[in-house]
Design a protein around this motif. Sequence first.
Motif, PDB file in Angstrom:
ATOM      1  N   ASP A 192      12.318  -5.489  15.436  1.00 37.75           N
ATOM      2  CA  ASP A 192      11.400  -4.350  15.333  1.00 37.75           C
ATOM      3  C   ASP A 192      10.647  -4.374  14.001  1.00 37.75           C
ATOM      4  OD1 ASP A 192      13.654  -3.864  13.810  1.00 37.75           O
ATOM      5  OD2 ASP A 192      13.594  -1.691  14.131  1.00 37.75           O
ATOM      6  N   PHE A 193      10.299  -5.575  13.533  1.00 40.02           N
ATOM      7  CA  PHE A 193       9.629  -5.709  12.244  1.00 40.02           C
ATOM      8  C   PHE A 193       8.343  -4.895  12.212  1.00 40.02           C
ATOM      9  CE2 PHE A 193       6.532  -7.866   9.483  1.00 40.02           C
ATOM     10  CZ  PHE A 193       7.224  -7.862   8.283  1.00 40.02           C
ATOM     11  N   ASP A 194       8.219  -4.061  11.173  1.00 39.25           N
ATOM     12  CA  ASP A 194       7.058  -3.188  11.002  1.00 39.25           C
ATOM     13  C   ASP A 194       6.403  -3.553   9.674  1.00 39.25           C
ATOM     14  OD1 ASP A 194       5.218  -1.195  10.586  1.00 39.25           O
ATOM     15  OD2 ASP A 194       6.562   0.459  11.082  1.00 39.25           O
ATOM     16  N   ALA A 195       5.261  -4.226   9.738  1.00 33.62           N
ATOM     17  CA  ALA A 195       4.607  -4.705   8.517  1.00 33.62           C
ATOM     18  C   ALA A 195       4.227  -3.549   7.605  1.00 33.62           C
ATOM     19  CB  ALA A 195       3.373  -5.530   8.870  1.00 33.62           C
ATOM     20  N   TYR A 196       3.767  -2.446   8.166  1.00 38.02           N
ATOM     21  CA  TYR A 196       3.376  -1.299   7.346  1.00 38.02           C
ATOM     22  C   TYR A 196       4.578  -0.723   6.606  1.00 38.02           C
ATOM     23  CZ  TYR A 196       1.171   3.096   5.989  1.00 38.02           C
ATOM     24  OH  TYR A 196       0.672   4.143   5.271  1.00 38.02           O
ATOM     25  N   PHE A 197       5.748  -0.858   7.181  1.00 40.01           N
ATOM     26  CA  PHE A 197       6.982  -0.362   6.566  1.00 40.01           C
ATOM     27  C   PHE A 197       7.453  -1.295   5.457  1.00 40.01           C
ATOM     28  CE2 PHE A 197      11.510   0.373   6.199  1.00 40.01           C
ATOM     29  CZ  PHE A 197      11.657   1.737   6.392  1.00 40.01           C
ATOM     30  N   VAL A 198       7.309  -2.604   5.649  1.00 38.35           N
ATOM     31  CA  VAL A 198       7.905  -3.600   4.751  1.00 38.35           C
ATOM     32  C   VAL A 198       6.973  -4.024   3.629  1.00 38.35           C
ATOM     33  CG1 VAL A 198       8.853  -5.953   4.639  1.00 38.35           C
ATOM     34  CG2 VAL A 198       9.437  -4.444   6.559  1.00 38.35           C
ATOM     35  N   VAL A 199       5.677  -4.162   3.901  1.00 41.03           N
ATOM     36  CA  VAL A 199       4.750  -4.718   2.916  1.00 41.03           C
ATOM     37  C   VAL A 199       4.746  -3.955   1.592  1.00 41.03           C
ATOM     38  CG1 VAL A 199       2.292  -5.069   2.417  1.00 41.03           C
ATOM     39  CG2 VAL A 199       3.282  -5.932   4.544  1.00 41.03           C
ATOM     40  N   PRO A 200       4.715  -2.603   1.580  1.00 39.33           N
ATOM     41  CA  PRO A 200       4.751  -1.911   0.286  1.00 39.33           C
ATOM     42  C   PRO A 200       6.003  -2.241  -0.520  1.00 39.33           C
ATOM     43  CG  PRO A 200       4.056  -0.421   2.016  1.00 39.33           C
ATOM     44  CD  PRO A 200       4.527  -1.662   2.701  1.00 39.33           C
ATOM     45  N   TRP A 201       7.116  -2.412   0.156  1.00 37.19           N
ATOM     46  CA  TRP A 201       8.353  -2.783  -0.541  1.00 37.19           C
ATOM     47  C   TRP A 201       8.202  -4.139  -1.211  1.00 37.19           C
ATOM     48  CZ3 TRP A 201      12.088  -6.492   1.629  1.00 37.19           C
ATOM     49  CH2 TRP A 201      13.235  -6.637   0.836  1.00 37.19           C
ATOM     50  N   LEU A 202       7.637  -5.109  -0.514  1.00 33.18           N
ATOM     51  CA  LEU A 202       7.445  -6.433  -1.092  1.00 33.18           C
ATOM     52  C   LEU A 202       6.503  -6.383  -2.287  1.00 33.18           C
ATOM     53  CD1 LEU A 202       7.118  -8.586   2.163  1.00 33.18           C
ATOM     54  CD2 LEU A 202       9.114  -8.374   0.661  1.00 33.18           C
ATOM     55  N   SER A 203       5.599  -5.417  -2.310  1.00 32.71           N
ATOM     56  CA  SER A 203       4.646  -5.297  -3.419  1.00 32.71           C
ATOM     57  C   SER A 203       5.294  -4.763  -4.682  1.00 32.71           C
ATOM     58  CB  SER A 203       3.484  -4.383  -3.018  1.00 32.71           C
ATOM     59  OG  SER A 203       2.823  -4.882  -1.880  1.00 32.71           O
ATOM     60  N   PHE A 204       6.312  -3.923  -4.525  1.00 33.81           N
ATOM     61  CA  PHE A 204       6.881  -3.226  -5.674  1.00 33.81           C
ATOM     62  C   PHE A 204       8.324  -3.599  -5.977  1.00 33.81           C
ATOM     63  CE2 PHE A 204       3.852   0.247  -4.140  1.00 33.81           C
ATOM     64  CZ  PHE A 204       2.875  -0.081  -5.066  1.00 33.81           C
ATOM     65  N   VAL A 205       8.944  -4.458  -5.167  1.00 30.48           N
ATOM     66  CA  VAL A 205      10.391  -4.629  -5.244  1.00 30.48           C
ATOM     67  C   VAL A 205      10.850  -5.113  -6.621  1.00 30.48           C
ATOM     68  CG1 VAL A 205      10.319  -6.985  -4.315  1.00 30.48           C
ATOM     69  CG2 VAL A 205      12.392  -5.615  -4.063  1.00 30.48           C
ATOM     70  N   VAL A 206      10.094  -5.966  -7.296  1.00 31.69           N
ATOM     71  CA  VAL A 206      10.434  -6.384  -8.655  1.00 31.69           C
ATOM     72  C   VAL A 206       9.312  -6.025  -9.619  1.00 31.69           C
ATOM     73  CG1 VAL A 206      10.976  -8.336 -10.162  1.00 31.69           C
ATOM     74  CG2 VAL A 206      11.920  -8.259  -7.849  1.00 31.69           C
ATOM     75  N   ALA A 207       8.112  -6.460  -9.321  1.00 28.31           N
ATOM     76  CA  ALA A 207       6.961  -6.161 -10.173  1.00 28.31           C
ATOM     77  C   ALA A 207       5.692  -6.315  -9.358  1.00 28.31           C
ATOM     78  CB  ALA A 207       6.924  -7.096 -11.382  1.00 28.31           C
ATOM     79  N   GLY A 208       4.794  -5.348  -9.484  1.00 31.68           N
ATOM     80  CA  GLY A 208       3.532  -5.413  -8.776  1.00 31.68           C
ATOM     81  C   GLY A 208       2.454  -6.081  -9.605  1.00 31.68           C
ATOM     82  N   PRO A 209       1.223  -6.113  -9.096  1.00 28.14           N
ATOM     83  CA  PRO A 209       0.125  -6.751  -9.815  1.00 28.14           C
ATOM     84  C   PRO A 209      -0.087  -6.196 -11.216  1.00 28.14           C
ATOM     85  CG  PRO A 209      -0.523  -6.251  -7.556  1.00 28.14           C
ATOM     86  CD  PRO A 209       0.804  -5.604  -7.776  1.00 28.14           C
ATOM     87  N   ALA A 210       0.071  -4.878 -11.378  1.00 29.69           N
ATOM     88  CA  ALA A 210      -0.140  -4.279 -12.695  1.00 29.69           C
ATOM     89  C   ALA A 210       0.842  -4.819 -13.711  1.00 29.69           C
ATOM     90  CB  ALA A 210      -0.013  -2.751 -12.596  1.00 29.69           C
ATOM     91  N   ALA A 211       2.112  -4.926 -13.328  1.00 31.02           N
ATOM     92  CA  ALA A 211       3.124  -5.433 -14.252  1.00 31.02           C
ATOM     93  C   ALA A 211       2.841  -6.875 -14.639  1.00 31.02           C
ATOM     94  CB  ALA A 211       4.512  -5.313 -13.628  1.00 31.02           C
ATOM     95  N   VAL A 212       2.319  -7.657 -13.696  1.00 26.46           N
ATOM     96  CA  VAL A 212       1.978  -9.052 -13.988  1.00 26.46           C
ATOM     97  C   VAL A 212       0.852  -9.118 -15.012  1.00 26.46           C
ATOM     98  CG1 VAL A 212       0.968 -11.140 -13.008  1.00 26.46           C
ATOM     99  CG2 VAL A 212       2.786  -9.944 -11.778  1.00 26.46           C
ATOM    100  N   LEU A 213      -0.178  -8.294 -14.844  1.00 28.83           N
ATOM    101  CA  LEU A 213      -1.288  -8.275 -15.789  1.00 28.83           C
ATOM    102  C   LEU A 213      -0.833  -7.773 -17.146  1.00 28.83           C
ATOM    103  CD1 LEU A 213      -4.083  -6.841 -13.456  1.00 28.83           C
ATOM    104  CD2 LEU A 213      -3.865  -9.198 -14.251  1.00 28.83           C
ATOM    105  N   TRP A 214      -0.021  -6.726 -17.160  1.00 33.21           N
ATOM    106  CA  TRP A 214       0.432  -6.142 -18.424  1.00 33.21           C
ATOM    107  C   TRP A 214       1.382  -7.065 -19.182  1.00 33.21           C
ATOM    108  CZ3 TRP A 214       1.668  -0.690 -16.059  1.00 33.21           C
ATOM    109  CH2 TRP A 214       0.453  -0.036 -15.785  1.00 33.21           C
ATOM    110  N   TYR A 215       2.003  -7.999 -18.480  1.00 37.08           N
ATOM    111  CA  TYR A 215       2.920  -8.918 -19.152  1.00 37.08           C
ATOM    112  C   TYR A 215       2.198  -9.696 -20.254  1.00 37.08           C
ATOM    113  CZ  TYR A 215       6.566 -12.473 -19.686  1.00 37.08           C
ATOM    114  OH  TYR A 215       7.542 -13.296 -20.187  1.00 37.08           O
ATOM    115  N   SER A 216       0.932 -10.017 -20.028  1.00 31.08           N
ATOM    116  CA  SER A 216       0.142 -10.710 -21.036  1.00 31.08           C
ATOM    117  C   SER A 216       0.021  -9.873 -22.303  1.00 31.08           C
ATOM    118  CB  SER A 216      -1.246 -11.026 -20.466  1.00 31.08           C
ATOM    119  OG  SER A 216      -2.118 -11.524 -21.457  1.00 31.08           O
ATOM    120  N   TYR A 217      -0.297  -8.592 -22.144  1.00 25.57           N
ATOM    121  CA  TYR A 217      -0.406  -7.698 -23.293  1.00 25.57           C
ATOM    122  C   TYR A 217       0.947  -7.521 -23.979  1.00 25.57           C
ATOM    123  CZ  TYR A 217      -5.051  -6.325 -21.635  1.00 25.57           C
ATOM    124  OH  TYR A 217      -6.364  -6.319 -21.253  1.00 25.57           O
ATOM    125  N   TRP A 218       1.976  -7.465 -23.176  1.00 27.91           N
ATOM    126  CA  TRP A 218       3.330  -7.263 -23.703  1.00 27.91           C
ATOM    127  C   TRP A 218       3.735  -8.416 -24.614  1.00 27.91           C
ATOM    128  CZ3 TRP A 218       8.032  -9.872 -22.802  1.00 27.91           C
ATOM    129  CH2 TRP A 218       9.179  -9.175 -23.161  1.00 27.91           C
TER     130      TRP A 218
END
Length: 507
Positions: A192-218
Motif C-alpha cells: 500500500d505504498f503511498d508516495a505522498y505519505f513517504v516522500v516528505p519523510w525522505l526529504s527531512f529524515v536526516v537533513a533537507g536541502p536547506a541544511a545541505v546549503l547551510w553546511y557550507s556557511y557552517w
Amino acid sequence: MTDLREAVAPAPRGRDRLPWYGPGFIWIVASIGSGNVLFTPRVGSRYEYTLLWAALLVMLVIWVVLREVGRYTLVSGRSILSGYHALPGPRGWAVWFIFVPQLLASALIVAGIAALVGSALMIALPGTQAMYAVGLTLLSCVLVVSGRYQAVERVSKWIAAVLIVSAMVTAAVVRPDLSAFAAGLAPTLPDDFDAYFVVPWLSFVVAGPAAVLWYSYWLMARGYGGGTGDGRLEGGAQMEGDAHGDRDGDRCAGGEDGAGERGGAGPGGGASDDADAEGSPRSAPQATARLRGWMRIMAVTAGIGVVGGGLVSLSFLVLGAELLAPQGVVPEGIEVARDLSRLLADVWGPAGFWLLILCVSVALWSSILANQDGFGRLYADATLLLIPHRCLRWASHIPRLARGEPGDAARELRLKLANFYSVVVLTLAPIAVFLLARDPVRILSIGGVLAAAHMPVIVFLTLYVNRARLPEAFRPGRMAVAGMLLAGGFYAAVAVIFFAGMAGSDT
C-alpha cells in the motif's frame, strides 16, 4: 579559472582533531526537526520497518552530498552559493534554481512547524492552535530581527538534547522486533505504498536541502581551513535547529569560536612554524597536504552528525512501529501532537506526556527561529549575487561584500536584506499559509515534496561546481562522482515516483 583559497591553516593532527569533530554532534541536536518528530513516527506506525532501508540510504547519500558541499567550501574559501553563481552561462542562472524553490519551501516549512508547535501547546495549555502558532511566529521574528534570540537558542539545544536522549532510551526500553527490523534492511516497497505519505519523510529524515546549503556557511563560521580566505558573501546562516548567526555583529565566516579570517583559529587551531604570519603555506604541495587534512576532518565531522541524526531517526521509527502501529494510530490533523504524545506517555506515563510536549514545543520553536534567521541570510546573499549592483542603494559597497570583507555599511546592507526576508517571506507568508491550512501534516507534506524535487538540483549543481571550478588536484574522484550520481538519482527517482503517482491518481 579555478577557485582556490589564498591561505590555508595547518590541519590539526592527533588529539587536536577532536575539538573539530565535536561540532558534528550539533547535527544530532539539529536533527530534532519536523522530519523526526512528525514524519518518522507516522512512517513507523503505518509501515513499521518496511522502509528502514530507505532511511539508511538517505543517511549515506546525505553524507556524500555534505562532503561535496564541504569540498568546495574548504578548497575555495567561498560559500557553495558563490560557487553556483560562478558557473558559466547566463548570469546567476544556477542561483535562481536555488533561490526560487527555497522561497516557496521555506514559507511552508515555517508554517508547518508553527502549526505543529501550536497543536502541541493547545493540548497542554489554555488557548487555540492559531493563537500559539501565530504568536510564536511573530515573537520569533522579533527576536531574530533584533538579534536577541541567542538565549532561547542555548536553552533549546539542551531541551532538544533531552528529547533525543528520551527517544533513544524509550526505543531501547520498548525493544524493536529484531526479525522485522532485519527484514526492513531488504529494499522493498509495501503493497500500500503511498508516495505522498513517504516522500516528505525522505526529504527531512536526516537533513533537507536547506541544511545541505547551510553546511557550507557552517564550515566557514567554524573556521575549517582557516576562515574565509577570499570568500564572497559569507554569512552566519545555520542549520535547522542550530543557529550560529549573530544579528548584532553579523559575524562573517571564521568569526565563531574565535576563528579569524585567516590562520588556524577555531577549536584546536593555530598557525605552525611552517606558515607565514597570515597562515599562508610556503609551497603548493604544502597547501595541498593541508587542504586534504581539512577535508578528512570535515568528512568525519559530517559523518558523526549524519550517523547521530540517523540514530535519532531510527529511535522515532522504533517508537512509531512498536507503540503506535499496534494501536492503529497514525498521527494526523491539527491535533497531531496528541497522538505523538503517546511516544513517551505510553512508556513513562504523565511524565512522558509532559516531557514530550515541552521538548517538542521548545525544540521546534527553535527551528522556527533558525529558519527565519538562516533562510533570511541565504536569501540576502542570493539577492546580492543576482540583482544588478546599480539597482542597490549601497552599490559602492558591493565589491567589499563580494570579497567577504567586513564593514559597517556592507554589514548593514546584508542585514537589511536578511531582515526583509525574515519579516515578509519567513513570517507574514507562513502566517498566511497557516491560516489557510492549519494542518501541520498537510503543510509540511507539501514542503517536503518541494524539498525532494529540489534536492537533485542541489546535488547535480554541486557536482558541476566541483568538477568545473576546483583545481584538478581537488576535484571529486570516481567514487565521489559515483556517490553524487547515486544521491541525485535517488532523489530524482523519489520525485518521479511521487509525480507519477499523482498523475495516476488524477486519471
